[in-house]
Design a protein around this motif. Structure first.
Motif, short mmCIF file in Angstrom:
data_model
loop_
_atom_site.label_atom_id
_atom_site.label_comp_id
_atom_site.label_asym_id
_atom_site.label_seq_id
_atom_site.Cartn_x
_atom_site.Cartn_y
_atom_site.Cartn_z
N ASP A 1 36.37 16.27 56.77
CA ASP A 1 35.75 15.21 57.56
C ASP A 1 34.49 15.70 58.26
O ASP A 1 33.55 14.92 58.49
CB ASP A 1 36.74 14.67 58.60
N ARG A 2 34.46 16.97 58.58
CA ARG A 2 33.26 17.53 59.23
C ARG A 2 32.17 17.88 58.21
O ARG A 2 31.10 18.35 58.58
CB ARG A 2 33.64 18.79 60.00
N GLY A 3 32.46 17.68 56.94
CA GLY A 3 31.48 18.02 55.91
C GLY A 3 31.44 19.49 55.61
O GLY A 3 30.43 20.00 55.10
N GLN A 4 32.55 20.21 55.93
CA GLN A 4 32.60 21.66 55.71
C GLN A 4 33.82 22.02 54.87
O GLN A 4 34.69 22.79 55.28
CB GLN A 4 32.66 22.39 57.05
N PRO A 5 33.94 21.44 53.65
CA PRO A 5 35.14 21.72 52.84
C PRO A 5 35.24 23.19 52.45
O PRO A 5 36.33 23.69 52.17
CB PRO A 5 34.93 20.84 51.61
N GLU A 6 34.10 23.90 52.44
CA GLU A 6 34.14 25.31 52.04
C GLU A 6 34.86 26.19 53.06
O GLU A 6 35.22 27.34 52.77
CB GLU A 6 32.71 25.83 51.82
N THR A 7 35.06 25.66 54.28
CA THR A 7 35.72 26.47 55.32
C THR A 7 37.24 26.46 55.18
O THR A 7 37.93 27.17 55.93
CB THR A 7 35.36 25.94 56.73
N VAL A 8 37.76 25.64 54.27
CA VAL A 8 39.22 25.63 54.07
C VAL A 8 39.63 27.00 53.54
O VAL A 8 39.05 27.53 52.60
CB VAL A 8 39.61 24.53 53.06
N LYS A 9 40.68 27.58 54.17
CA LYS A 9 41.10 28.93 53.81
C LYS A 9 41.63 28.96 52.38
O LYS A 9 42.49 28.17 52.02
CB LYS A 9 42.18 29.41 54.78
N LEU A 10 41.12 29.91 51.63
CA LEU A 10 41.51 30.03 50.23
C LEU A 10 42.62 31.06 50.09
O LEU A 10 42.46 32.11 49.47
CB LEU A 10 40.29 30.41 49.37
N ASP A 11 43.75 30.77 50.71
CA ASP A 11 44.90 31.68 50.67
C ASP A 11 45.87 31.17 49.62
O ASP A 11 46.74 30.34 49.88
CB ASP A 11 45.56 31.73 52.05
N GLU A 12 45.68 31.68 48.38
CA GLU A 12 46.48 31.17 47.27
C GLU A 12 47.95 31.50 47.45
O GLU A 12 48.82 30.69 47.08
CB GLU A 12 45.98 31.76 45.95
N LYS A 13 48.23 32.59 48.07
CA LYS A 13 49.64 32.95 48.29
C LYS A 13 50.33 31.97 49.23
O LYS A 13 51.46 31.53 48.98
CB LYS A 13 49.70 34.37 48.85
N LYS A 14 49.60 31.63 50.30
CA LYS A 14 50.17 30.68 51.28
C LYS A 14 50.33 29.30 50.66
O LYS A 14 51.35 28.63 50.83
CB LYS A 14 49.27 30.59 52.51
N ILE A 15 49.29 28.89 49.89
CA ILE A 15 49.36 27.58 49.25
C ILE A 15 50.49 27.56 48.23
O ILE A 15 51.22 26.57 48.11
CB ILE A 15 48.01 27.24 48.59
N ILE B 1 43.44 17.36 48.34
CA ILE B 1 42.80 18.57 48.88
C ILE B 1 42.70 19.64 47.79
O ILE B 1 41.67 20.32 47.64
CB ILE B 1 43.60 19.09 50.09
N LEU B 2 43.77 19.79 47.01
CA LEU B 2 43.78 20.84 45.99
C LEU B 2 42.88 20.50 44.80
O LEU B 2 42.70 21.32 43.89
CB LEU B 2 45.21 21.09 45.51
N SER B 3 42.30 19.29 44.82
CA SER B 3 41.35 18.95 43.77
C SER B 3 39.92 19.37 44.14
O SER B 3 38.98 19.17 43.36
CB SER B 3 41.38 17.44 43.51
N LEU B 4 39.76 19.96 45.37
CA LEU B 4 38.44 20.44 45.78
C LEU B 4 38.01 21.59 44.85
O LEU B 4 38.85 22.32 44.29
CB LEU B 4 38.49 20.93 47.23
N PRO B 5 36.70 21.81 44.70
CA PRO B 5 36.19 22.83 43.76
C PRO B 5 36.74 24.22 44.00
O PRO B 5 37.00 24.97 43.05
CB PRO B 5 34.68 22.77 43.98
N GLN B 6 36.92 24.60 45.28
CA GLN B 6 37.34 25.97 45.56
C GLN B 6 38.77 26.27 45.11
O GLN B 6 39.20 27.42 45.10
CB GLN B 6 37.19 26.31 47.06
N PHE B 7 39.53 25.20 44.76
CA PHE B 7 40.91 25.42 44.34
C PHE B 7 41.09 25.26 42.83
O PHE B 7 42.22 25.35 42.34
CB PHE B 7 41.85 24.42 45.06
N LYS B 8 40.01 25.04 42.10
CA LYS B 8 40.16 24.69 40.69
C LYS B 8 40.72 25.84 39.85
O LYS B 8 41.31 25.61 38.80
CB LYS B 8 38.84 24.23 40.10
N ARG C 1 48.29 25.18 41.18
CA ARG C 1 48.08 23.73 41.11
C ARG C 1 48.95 23.10 40.02
O ARG C 1 49.35 21.94 40.11
CB ARG C 1 46.62 23.41 40.83
N ASN C 2 49.22 23.87 38.99
CA ASN C 2 50.01 23.34 37.88
C ASN C 2 51.47 23.10 38.26
O ASN C 2 52.22 22.47 37.52
CB ASN C 2 49.95 24.30 36.69
N GLU C 3 51.86 23.68 39.39
CA GLU C 3 53.26 23.52 39.83
C GLU C 3 53.47 22.28 40.69
O GLU C 3 54.59 21.98 41.10
CB GLU C 3 53.70 24.77 40.60
#
Length: 595
Positions: free
Chosen positions: A496-510, A563-570, A575-577
């Protein structure tokens, strides 16, 4: 010879012309005499007093049609004679004595008849309205007196006023006293308020706290505002006493006020018709007849109202007054308007006072002394019944700004009290359960008693209830899906703030969130369903809360997909799970009829 014949013809021609002139003159004289004869005949007829008139005026009873007809004729002759006397017509003086004697005789007979009719009003068990109807049949009698003998006309009017005034005063004073014996023995007291703690009024002999329907619930009392009840027969005291019947105050109030409206309306119309009055003159004469009666009724009403704590009864009485004012306007009887305004000046301040006491009772209520469970509190039920009753009654009359304001104040104080009672629970979830059950009780009562046009008054309650349900659903989902919900909310704030890149890319947590959901979501829905079943006894509300919780769950999972469709999660293999949304919704639908 011819000359002589010619002269004779000339003489004949002259005679013919003379005869023609004489004929024309005679014709004019004849017409003049006929005109004079017609005028003189009419004059004599209007002025002369025939033997037939004298005999009928002197000998006939006043109720005979012949007497009435001759009285009209006499009244006309008296008026005509006066008019001629003003013009110094000597002929008018010739009949003056005869007309005077007939007027005196007719006046005496009419006076005796009218005074006798008025005296009949005083006889026990007499229907004075029948006597009035007889007087109306001979309304010309009073007009004759007014034209001929104003002092006697005043005597008749004063006698009528004095007699009817005493009759109405005696009847309504004693009727009110008799009606008072029919009032409920168990009347609302000053402690019978919405916010009063029933446990504080307990003694050794008292029972468990319970709502007093005559105080807080409208029940069947509202039917009194229906036209059939408003204009129904008045109560008969001895009949009700024999049947051991008792009534709330508004029923007694309706009975005596309708008796007043009915009798006073008829009386006002009689005054206009018989005494030939209108406007302020009719109002003044009406006040002479009814003034003392209305004063004693206002005094007795004030004595009753000054000790009343029955807000529903008081408001019903106010609306009864409004209905009767409309009835009087339709009947074109303005004479009672000042009286009913005085009645409202007695009722309205008392209603405001009692409603304000209820507002204060909610404001001053101390939840620490209450016995509070998760179920709707008895104060909540009282409040719901009373507010629903007030709104239903309010909507059956003209706008009452003061009552509307007090209802709003009561709503605000009830909201505050519910919050204070909920605070007695230490756990947030139990606080929300308590608030949901109480607002659900309020909303259910309002829905039960109020019509579609009153829906605006339930919207505020429905909105608060919806918010509390949403808060509870969040509490309900948190133990099972808390990490997922927290991740979703944090990520959405960044987007919402226009900063989607700041979402933490912690694949283990996700991955942990997704796998945890996959492993437990079915069992979690079963547990949620079971908890709602244990918590809420209201089938309808329980179903609503369960569906709201499962809908929120589906929405949250949809938002996770987004959210998981954002570019940084591709490139995240996890995601397949993700479970297919359609599969989740199919499982949710299985719970629609489970509660």
């Amino acid at each position: 010879m011819l000359q002589s014949f010619r002269t004779n013809l000339g003489n004949i021609s002259t005679e013919i012309r003379w005869l023609q002139t004489q004929s024309a003159n005679m014709s004019v004289k004849l017409k003049n005499r006929q005109a004079v004869r017609s005028e003189l005949s009419q004059y004599i007829n209007e002025l002369a007093v025939p033997e037939f008139m004298i005999r009928q005026i002197v000998e006939c009873p006043v109720t005979d049609q012949v007497f009435v007809e001759q009285l009209h004729e006499l009244n006309h002759k008296i008026g005509f004679a006066k008019q001629q006397a003003f013009q110094d017509a000597r002929s008018a003086h010739d009949v003056r004595d005869v007309l005077l004697k007939l007027r005196v005789k007719a006046t005496a007979k009419i006076r005796d008849y009218l005074l006798q009719k008025i005296q009949q009003f005083k006889k026990p068990m007499t229907n004075y309205q029948m006597a009035q109807n007889s007087m109306l049949k001979f309304r010309f009698f009073y007009e004759f007196l007014l034209n001929s003998e104003r002092e006697i006309a005043k005597e008749v009017r004063d006698s009528y006023v004095d007699t009817t005034s005493k009759i109405f005063y005696s009847y309504f004073k004693h009727y009110w006293t008799r009606l008072a014996k029919l009032q409920f023995d168990d009347l609302p007291l000053k402690d019978d308020l919405v916010g009063t703690d029933e446990s504080s009024k307990k003694s050794f002999f008292t029972t468990q706290p319970k709502m007093k329907a005559p105080v807080f619930s409208l029940g069947e009392r509202g039917v009194i505002l229906q036209q059939a009840h408003l204009e129904g027969p008045v109560l008969v005291e001895h009949t009700a006493s024999q049947a051991n019947q008792k009534f709330p105050f508004e029923v007694l109030f309706r009975s005596i006020q309708w008796a007043l409206v009915d009798n006073a309306s008829r009386e006002y119309l009689f005054i206009i018709d018989f005494f030939m009055m209108s406007g302020q003159a009719a109002q003044d004469l009406f006040t002479q007849i009814w003034g003392k009666t209305m004063l004693v009724m206002l005094k007795q009403l004030e004595e009753f109202v000054s000790v009343s704590y029955d807000s529903i009864g008081l408001f019903l009485c106010i609306q009864i007054v409004e209905k009767y004012k409309e009835t009087l306007a339709k009947r074109d009887v303005p004479a009672l308007q000042p009286y009913f305004e005085a009645v409202q000046q007695i009722l309205s301040p008392r209603l405001d006072f009692v409603l304000d006491l209820n507002v204060q009772s909610l404001r001053n209520a101390d939840p620490s002394g209450f016995k509070i469970t998760s179920q709707p509190h008895y104060i909540t039920r009282r409040y719901a019944e009373l507010v629903a009753a007030m709104i239903v009654i309010k909507n059956q009359g003209p706008d009452n700004a003061r009552v509307t304001s007090l209802i709003k104040q009561m709503q605000l104080e009830m909201d505050s009290l519910v919050m204070r009672m909920a605070a007695e629970f230490g756990d947030r979830k139990f606080q929300l359960i308590f608030m949901i059950n109480n607002y659900d009780a309020i909303w259910s009562v309002m829905q039960e008693h109020m019509q579609q046009e009153d829906s605006r008054d339930t919207e505020a309650v429905k909105a608060v209830l919806g918010q509390r349900i949403n808060d509870f659903v969040e509490q309900l989902l948190s133990p099972y899906f808390g990490p997922m919900i927290e991740f979703i909310k944090h990520s959405e704030v960044a987007v919402d703030r226009g900063q989607p890149e700041t979402v933490k890319l912690d694949e283990k947590k996700i991955g942990s969130i997704i796998r945890g959901f996959n492993a437990n979501w079915k069992k979690a829905m079963d547990d949620i369903n079971a908890e709602v079943m244990r918590t809420f006894n209201n089938f309808k509300q329980g179903t609503n809360i369960l569906q709201t919780a499962l809908t929120h769950l589906v929405q949250y999972y949809h938002r996770l997909h987004k959210i998981l469709s954002l570019p940084q999660f591709k490139n995240f293999a996890v995601r397949n799970e993700l479970i297919n949304l359609h599969h989740l919704m199919v499982e949710v639908k299985k719970y629609k009829t489970s509660f």
